[in-house]
Motif scaffolding. Structure first.
Motif, PDB file in Angstrom:
ATOM      1  N   CYS A   1       4.767 -30.699  32.000  1.00  0.00           N
ATOM      2  CA  CYS A   1       4.256 -29.593  32.822  1.00  0.00           C
ATOM      3  C   CYS A   1       3.779 -28.457  31.925  1.00  0.00           C
TER       4      CYS A   1
ATOM      5  N   TYR B   1       6.433 -21.945  31.681  1.00  0.00           N
ATOM      6  CA  TYR B   1       7.698 -21.310  32.040  1.00  0.00           C
ATOM      7  C   TYR B   1       8.803 -21.646  31.054  1.00  0.00           C
TER       8      TYR B   1
ATOM      9  N   GLN C   1      -0.229 -27.136  30.952  1.00  0.00           N
ATOM     10  CA  GLN C   1      -0.661 -25.741  31.104  1.00  0.00           C
ATOM     11  C   GLN C   1      -1.176 -25.177  29.792  1.00  0.00           C
TER      12      GLN C   1
ATOM     13  N   ARG D   1      -4.618 -26.394  29.333  1.00  0.00           N
ATOM     14  CA  ARG D   1      -5.532 -25.735  30.264  1.00  0.00           C
ATOM     15  C   ARG D   1      -5.793 -24.285  29.854  1.00  0.00           C
TER      16      ARG D   1
ATOM     17  N   ASN E   1       6.129 -40.362  28.752  1.00  0.00           N
ATOM     18  CA  ASN E   1       5.426 -39.421  29.631  1.00  0.00           C
ATOM     19  C   ASN E   1       4.054 -39.044  29.076  1.00  0.00           C
TER      20      ASN E   1
ATOM     21  N   ILE F   1      12.254 -23.106  31.360  1.00  0.00           N
ATOM     22  CA  ILE F   1      12.894 -23.884  32.423  1.00  0.00           C
ATOM     23  C   ILE F   1      14.282 -24.340  31.994  1.00  0.00           C
TER      24      ILE F   1
ATOM     25  N   ILE G   1      14.335 -35.708  32.864  1.00  0.00           N
ATOM     26  CA  ILE G   1      13.935 -34.485  33.560  1.00  0.00           C
ATOM     27  C   ILE G   1      13.299 -33.506  32.573  1.00  0.00           C
TER      28      ILE G   1
ATOM     29  N   GLY H   1       9.932 -34.530  31.473  1.00  0.00           N
ATOM     30  CA  GLY H   1       8.956 -34.291  32.533  1.00  0.00           C
ATOM     31  C   GLY H   1       8.484 -32.847  32.519  1.00  0.00           C
ATOM     32  N   PHE H   2       9.418 -31.931  32.357  1.00  0.00           N
ATOM     33  CA  PHE H   2       9.038 -30.511  32.319  1.00  0.00           C
ATOM     34  C   PHE H   2       8.233 -30.179  31.064  1.00  0.00           C
TER      35      PHE H   2
END
Lengths: 395, 639
Positions: free
Chosen positions: B411, B425, B415, B418, B31, B427, B404, B407-408
């Motif tokens: 995410c 979060y 962030q 950025r 990823n 998760i 999964i 992948g998170f």
């Protein structure tokens, strides 16, 4: 007992072990480690057999899958199923490998540019499992007719038009082959599936704990919709039924059967269906986070797709954003606070969306192939960056 | 590229450190590369096993036995030749990976499988002030969250799930469940073939408190008092440990002799401690010769399997799961004999062995020994499959969950880069394959639980500013070793501690240079003049300025199985009562899990606690050897 006698005993034991042991005698004589086949299925798949059981593993190892579309989701699904030990997969695609695939389909490389996406993926995918019969076919989704689908245990369609999805939905329903249709829309993705007529072995109602003192399971339990559901849905006949199979009167049942009855793809892939189901569902609660509602998003996406004949795409960012905003203004009820962010649809496919979504879909495909566990039907919606994954029941 | 140019640029130039290249790690590396990360360092001390291949897709059958870090890096470069990937095939808990090392990264990503390494990396990131993304998976469950120093909850803010512990007496004298016999079998393996650990004695224990506690009539608790064959709860047992090994050596590891010692003589000795059996079922001795004379039962009794769809396309796919058969006593005895010989040969060839669930002979040995001991004590015998599960503390794992979670992680990572902390979060993901909702299938079921990151827990030993703590213990009896293992390493989570008196003398109590070899380790703290109110300065030599001052409070009234108690309301319950349901504790902790996606009766934070300590990602056995780690069975609460 003196030492000699003991040694004698030991010799006897050796002979016996050699003659009767489950392993061959030669290894005993040589005192070599007993090691029949390190790569046997019970070893190779041990960690997942401990999850879903040996019987389900054997079913998976007998299953045949047909998949159209080697986009990022296709690659993730292919990887997860091949690793899981599936028997046979046929991948079909007519797209050519291009730049965008490099950030989603990890089976292709720069040197594959211009080649067919299915055949280019096959070589590296095959390395994941020599046991899986993997076939790559160059072809449009419209070649998937009844003769093609017949004989497969499940069909997956990634990234096709609404029209094609509906056509294949019809073919699969007639053949009673379960079907998953997926679509990535920017950072969002969804699948709809048709599991009509399938029966699943599920834990009995009441969850994982055996309900010893609880009320006896009723023979038939009609699905109870959410309490805070608007009255429009009250009295609607529900279509899935859970029947406990265990005959024992007093003890809690070991497992129950879930038989699925759902509308066909043609009726659920309409914006009307999304709206109806959305109105019948509680408003999403997200504890202070964005209240993203799959139904409103679906309605928007499907209305767009019905109007334009394609899904929103980042290449047409400005144009599509205008259309999406216009549609949203029309379909959104007065005072509605659900969050919809059309600009999230207008992104190139991202690898993490494909990983999360493809992982979920692959797991669900395994659930369906093995008929064990409670499947996610008939809509799964993911807003990846907001970590919102939700199963919705479209009626 | 899915992101705006600015984000894309931060991704392309970010320097990331990936800790663990196992289940989550393989997915994560893919990823990262596909998302556009180009400067990656990764570390993993493990080698590739056959059972990894169902999910760790960067590895293939020809890689079995090779280092995960190396092969992952190699596969990563094949996927993306323009990336820079550096790998380390070693433990992350080392002085060379110091604060300065961690400081070079923009982001650290944990893909680990054990609490010790997670906690260590958490500390290093706090010390280096680098954002960390923590993750874990177990079966269909996965979780992922970001940690920002001083702003959000760190890994150690959540109390760890208590380790399962068994009193030494239960293991050695009075087993009543299969797990007791399995623990004993693993201890026996170490005594006979591995590094002998005095805490893992397998011989009958004459200092069993149940010989004393109920002894109101005062009859001799040392009935038949057998010379050296006993150890005190304080762990001075080396003589016995050697003697088990010595006995094996002196008989040349003759399997029959060993059988007779373990399952006849020692059991007979236990029987002589009559007090033990007043309220318990008496064990029986096994007669190996009688067992071997018995005609062998049919070995391959077919398992009833799914009868449907046996459409004969079998090959390797059809058939029994050979490990799910429960062996008869004759087969257990034969496997015992065979495996003792196999292990003896390995011992001669390789020196001391380390127990490994994936070593067929070592696993055979533990299965046979556990079942034979169970037979003595009237406990149900189990299949090799089930015993492997318990002995190896195996966590079910599947590719999709790891995909999964990984992948998170991206995410959250995006962030972080950025600078959008509020977009990160906590998760939790799950499949509800095995969890039909309690009432009936609902229209809407969340598959992802998501909440904002929590604020740091005040008083957390890792991330709070407070460096003064108080601890209650029995100064006269707790040994330096126990203090180091359980308080400094266990509770304060220091990897390589230095401890000295916080006074003018500055006397050194524990030195990281000794690496656990200090000669006074079996002495109680009182031996060093430590008394009620003494303050100790504890430093982790792997961290630049992490120092905790501990004030010792003597308390002779601590519960018998409690070694120490922190004077910290938040943590007290967890350490004082190691047997409390882990989930019950987690309940008390405030957490804003806003969606109840999970099976009723098992809420989100419970699952976090479940995942936090142990999960499928990458191994970091921390020197304990595969499967024998402290995660599995901790013997600290003897008596």
């Amino acid at each position: 007992m003196d030492i000699q006698a003991e040694e004698h005993m030991q010799t006897d034991a050796t002979t016996e072990v050699g003659l009767n042991g489950s392993e061959n005698g030669k290894e005993n004589v040589e005192l070599a480690p007993v090691n029949p086949d390190r790569f046997r299925a019970t070893n190779l798949y041990d960690r997942q057999i401990r999850l879903w059981g040996w019987e389900a593993q054997q079913r998976l190892m007998r299953s045949r899958l047909l998949m159209y579309g080697m986009n990022g989701v296709g690659a993730e699904v292919l990887k997860n199923l091949m690793l899981g030990g599936i028997k046979e997969i046929t991948i079909v695609d007519d797209a050519l490998v291009q730049e965008a695939d490099l950030s989603t389909n990890f089976f292709v490389r720069r040197e594959d540019f211009g080649q067919n996406r299915a055949t280019a993926s096959k070589g590296r995918a095959q390395l994941l499992s020599a046991a899986c019969a993997l076939t790559a076919v160059q072809g449009n989704v419209n070649i998937l007719t009844e003769e093609w689908v017949r004989g497969y245990d499940l069909v997956v369609i990634n990234g096709v038009s609404l029209t094609e999805a509906v056509r294949i939905g019809k073919v699969c329903r007639e053949l009673r082959v379960p079907l998953f249709v997926s679509q990535v829309v920017g950072f969002h993705a969804f699948y709809v599936n048709d599991l009509n007529g399938l029966t699943f072995e599920v834990p009995p109602l009441g969850g994982e704990k055996p309900a010893g003192s609880g009320p006896k399971p009723k023979p038939k339990i009609i699905i109870d919709d959410d309490e805070d559901m608007p009255s429009t849905s009250r009295g609607r006949p529900t279509e899935a039924q859970v029947v406990c199979t265990d005959q024992a009167e007093e003890s809690a049942p070991q497992s129950a059967q879930l038989e699925i009855t759902v509308p066909d793809l043609a009726s659920i892939l309409t914006e009307d269906c999304a709206r109806r189901s959305g109105l019948a569902s509680p408003m999403p609660k997200r504890g202070g986070l964005k209240r993203i509602d799959p139904y409103l998003n679906m309605e928007l996406i499907l209305t767009f797709a019905a109007q334009k004949g394609r899904y929103p795409q980042y290449q047409y960012m400005e144009e599509d954003l205008k259309v999406l905003d216009h549609i949203l203004g029309m379909i959104r009820p007065e005072g509605d606070t659900r969050v919809v962010e059309p600009n999230e649809f207008l992104r190139p496919d991202a690898n993490f969306t494909c990983a999360i979504f493809g992982g979920t879909m692959a797991q669900e495909i395994i659930t369906v192939l093995t008929r064990r566990g409670y499947p996610i039907f008939n809509l799964f919606y993911l807003a990846a960056l907001d970590a919102m994954g939700s199963r919705e029941y479209l009626q | 590229m899915a992101f705006d140019p600015q984000t894309a640029h931060s991704i392309a130039t970010a320097k990331v450190f990936m800790v663990g290249a196992g289940g989550i790690g393989c997915e994560l590396l893919k990823n990262l590369l596909l998302t556009g990360f180009r400067d990656i360092q990764l570390i993993d001390l493990d080698t590739i096993e056959v059972s990894n291949l169902n999910r760790q897709f960067l590895f293939r059958s020809e890689h079995v036995g090779k280092p995960k870090a190396e092969i992952a890096a190699q596969s990563g470069l094949e996927l993306c030749p323009e990336a820079k990937i550096t790998f380390y095939h070693e433990s992350v808990i080392q002085a060379k990976f110091n604060v300065k090392f961690f400081s070079q990264f923009d982001l650290v990503l944990n893909a680990l499988d054990n609490a010790a390494a997670r906690s260590h990396v958490n500390r290093m990131c706090l010390a280096a002030d680098r954002p960390l993304i923590e993750s874990g998976s177990s079966g269909y469950l996965g979780n992922c969250k970001a940690i920002f120093k001083g702003k959000t909850e760190c890994f150690d803010c959540q109390p760890p799930a208590p380790q399962k512990t068994f009193p030494g007496c239960t293991i050695r004298n009075t087993p009543s469940e299969p797990i007791h016999c399995i623990v004993w079998a693993k201890h026996l393996f170490n005594q006979l073939f591995g590094e002998a650990d005095p805490d893992q004695d397998v011989s009958p224990n004459t200092a069993d408190p149940s010989l004393l506690v109920d002894g109101q009539n005062g009859t001799g608790h040392h009935n038949g008092a057998p010379h050296q064959n006993g150890s005190s709860p304080t762990g001075i047992a080396s003589t016995v440990a050697i003697s088990t090994r010595e006995q094996a050596v002196s008989c040349g590891y003759n399997a029959i002799t060993l059988f007779e010692k373990l399952f006849r003589d020692d059991i007979a000795y236990l029987l002589s401690m009559e007090k033990l059996w007043e309220k318990r079922r008496k064990p029986v001795v096994l007669d190996v010769q009688a067992i071997l004379r018995e005609p062998q039962a049919i070995l391959q009794e077919p398992q009833p399997l799914d009868s449907d769809r046996s459409n004969g396309d079998g090959g390797s796919t059809a058939g029994d799961h050979e490990d799910k058969r429960v062996w008869g006593i004759g087969e257990n005895a034969r496997v015992f004999i065979r495996s003792v010989r196999g292990l003896k040969a390995s011992l001669e060839k390789l020196g001391n062995l380390v127990w490994d669930k994936d070593d067929e002979v070592a696993m055979d040995f533990v299965t046979a020994v556990a079942n034979l001991r169970s037979s003595c004590f009237g406990i149900a015998t189990l299949s090799r499959y089930d015993i492997k599960q318990m002995a190896g503390n195996i966590i079910a794992a599947v590719a999709s969950t790891n995909a999964i979670v990984a992948g998170f992680i991206i995410c959250n990572a995006v962030q972080v880069l950025r600078g959008n902390q509020s977009g990160c979060y906590n998760i939790i993901t799950r499949m509800f394959r095995d969890a039909v909702p309690a009432t009936a299938p609902k229209r809407r079921i969340r598959t992802t639980g998501v909440s904002r990151l929590d604020v740091p827990r005040p008083g957390c030993v890792s991330c709070s500013e407070r460096v003064e703590i108080g601890i209650k213990l029995r100064i006269a009896s707790i040994t330096v070793k126990e203090f180091e293992e359980k308080v400094v390493k266990g509770y304060l989570k220091m990897s390589a501690p230095d401890v000295e008196l916080d006074d003018a003398s500055g006397k050194i109590i524990i030195s990281s240079d000794d690496a656990g070899e200090g000669k006074n380790r079996d002495k109680p703290l009182a031996f060093f003049g430590i008394q009620d109110g003494t303050r100790l300065k504890c430093e982790d030599s792997l961290l630049d300025d992490y120092e905790v001052t501990v004030t010792l409070h003597n308390d002779d009234h601590l519960a018998e199985d409690t070694l120490f108690l922190p004077l910290d309301a938040h943590v007290e319950g967890e350490l004082a009562q190691p047997t409390v349901e882990p989930f019950e504790q987690a309940k008390g902790i405030k957490r804003k899990l806003e969606e109840e996606i999970l099976t009723p009766g098992m809420s989100g934070n419970k699952r976090v606690a479940l995942l936090a300590s142990n999960s499928d990602a990458a191994s970091e056995p921390n020197g304990n050897g595969n499967g024998l780690s402290e995660d599995v069975i901790d013997m600290s609460h003897r008596f």
